[in-house]
Design a protein around this motif. Structure first.
Motif, PDB file in Angstrom:
ATOM      1  N   UNK A  40       0.804  -1.226   0.000  1.00  0.00           N
ATOM      2  CA  UNK A  40       0.000   0.000   0.000  1.00  0.00           C
ATOM      3  C   UNK A  40       0.835   1.273   0.000  1.00  0.00           C
ATOM      4  N   UNK A  41       2.097   1.179   0.378  1.00  0.00           N
ATOM      5  CA  UNK A  41       2.941   2.372   0.399  1.00  0.00           C
ATOM      6  C   UNK A  41       3.479   2.740  -0.988  1.00  0.00           C
ATOM      7  N   UNK A  42       3.479   1.785  -1.927  1.00  0.00           N
ATOM      8  CA  UNK A  42       3.943   2.104  -3.286  1.00  0.00           C
ATOM      9  C   UNK A  42       3.232   1.222  -4.323  1.00  0.00           C
ATOM     10  N   UNK A  43       1.906   1.350  -4.453  1.00  0.00           N
ATOM     11  CA  UNK A  43       1.144   0.477  -5.353  1.00  0.00           C
ATOM     12  C   UNK A  43       1.217   0.935  -6.816  1.00  0.00           C
ATOM     13  N   UNK A  44       0.764   0.071  -7.699  1.00  0.00           N
ATOM     14  CA  UNK A  44       0.473   0.461  -9.078  1.00  0.00           C
ATOM     15  C   UNK A  44      -0.914   1.100  -9.078  1.00  0.00           C
ATOM     16  N   UNK A  45      -1.024   2.314  -9.567  1.00  0.00           N
ATOM     17  CA  UNK A  45      -2.293   3.040  -9.493  1.00  0.00           C
ATOM     18  C   UNK A  45      -2.931   3.278 -10.860  1.00  0.00           C
ATOM     19  N   UNK A  66       5.023   7.785  -3.978  1.00  0.00           N
ATOM     20  CA  UNK A  66       5.406   6.371  -4.021  1.00  0.00           C
ATOM     21  C   UNK A  66       4.314   5.578  -4.718  1.00  0.00           C
ATOM     22  N   UNK A  67       4.103   5.908  -5.977  1.00  0.00           N
ATOM     23  CA  UNK A  67       3.101   5.230  -6.783  1.00  0.00           C
ATOM     24  C   UNK A  67       3.706   4.893  -8.143  1.00  0.00           C
ATOM     25  N   UNK A  68       3.164   3.849  -8.773  1.00  0.00           N
ATOM     26  CA  UNK A  68       3.693   3.381 -10.037  1.00  0.00           C
ATOM     27  C   UNK A  68       2.606   3.368 -11.105  1.00  0.00           C
ATOM     28  N   UNK A  69       3.054   3.481 -12.362  1.00  0.00           N
ATOM     29  CA  UNK A  69       2.141   3.441 -13.497  1.00  0.00           C
ATOM     30  C   UNK A  69       2.717   2.495 -14.551  1.00  0.00           C
TER      31      UNK A  69
END
Length: 271
Positions: A40-45, A66-69
């Motif tokens: 949850x601290x760095x998910x794929x959003x 801290x999110x990824x695409x």
């Protein structure tokens, strides 16, 4: 964690919640939901198509969060290829995101350094085992020889490209098998299974001049039969060091997946 082990872990979770007959994998929902639950601290959003020309897929970290695409090239017409690309980028997220903040993935191997090629191969392995788990593939191929019908069945079951399905079947089936892709009479690449490679049945395509398809082979006829063709051939037509009395079955399928290439599967008898 190694790519096969990580993919197998996800497959077991999917089987527990969705049952054994759960294919094809909903890879987009899996990437978004699993990353949110477990990281949850760095998910794929976000997963979306992109018009950038210099890569087929990408995993990119947001510069301020801290999110990824995940991105995939918008002109990928094959649904199977798009799904494999997304699974490949999920592989980078699961395996490599601690190492880099950006993964721009091209299909042109010559443009990659050895270290990049290694992590790209790991992401490909992850995608293959996630979309086509070995245990289910073995059930589909039990007591069967390679055939065009089996190839199409597996491609449809897992919603992957014919190429991805052929490379997976190459791993499982017992005979010596070489998968070949060609365009305009020239071999693009070839991949042998372990049994074939150990017996020196392979086609080297890296670091050598372009190689023509052998004259007289089924692939050289440029068949456009939509259901593919198979033909028994002398093995030394493709592999000159094979005994003269040994044969192979040459299976040829002209892919209509948004890429102009002919897919060949060479199935050799035992030595």
């Amino acid at each position: 964690m190694k790519p096969k082990a990580e993919a197998n872990k996800l497959s077991k979770i999917l089987s527990i919640f969705l049952g054994e007959d759960r294919f094809p994998v909903d890879v987009e929902s899996l990437a978004l939901e699993y990353s949110k639950e477990t990281s949850p601290s760095d998910p794929i959003v976000k997963i979306k198509k992109s018009d950038v020309d210099n890569f087929e897929g990408a995993l990119i970290k947001h510069p301020n969060k801290s999110q990824w695409m995940i991105l995939y090239k918008e002109n990928i017409r094959s649904e199977g290829r798009k799904r494999f690309t997304i699974a490949h980028e999920l592989g980078h997220y699961m395996l490599h995101r601690a190492e880099m903040d950006e993964f721009l993935c091209t299909s042109i191997v010559g443009e990659q350094s050895l270290s990049v090629r290694d992590i790209e191969n790991e992401a490909d392995t992850f995608a293959s085992y996630l979309l086509m788990p070995l245990d289910d593939c073995r059930k589909q191929t039990s007591h069967q020889q390679f055939s065009i019908e089996l190839l199409i069945h597996c491609a449809n079951r897992y919603n992957v490209s014919l190429m991805a399905a052929a490379l997976k079947l190459k791993e499982i089936l017992p005979k010596r098998i070489v998968v070949v892709a060609a365009r305009d009479g020239m071999i693009l690449w070839a991949s042998s299974n372990q049994k074939a490679y150990k017996s020196k049945v392979y086609i080297k395509t890296k670091g050598v001049p372009p190689i023509s398809i052998p004259e007289g082979s089924l692939m050289s006829s440029l068949s456009t039969n939509p259901v593919g063709e198979s033909k028994k051939q002398p093995a030394n037509l493709w592999f000159p060091d094979e005994p003269k009395d040994l044969h192979l079955i040459e299976h040829v399928f002209v892919a209509t997946e948004g890429y102009d290439y002919t897919l060949g599967v060479l199935e050799l008898e035992s030595e």
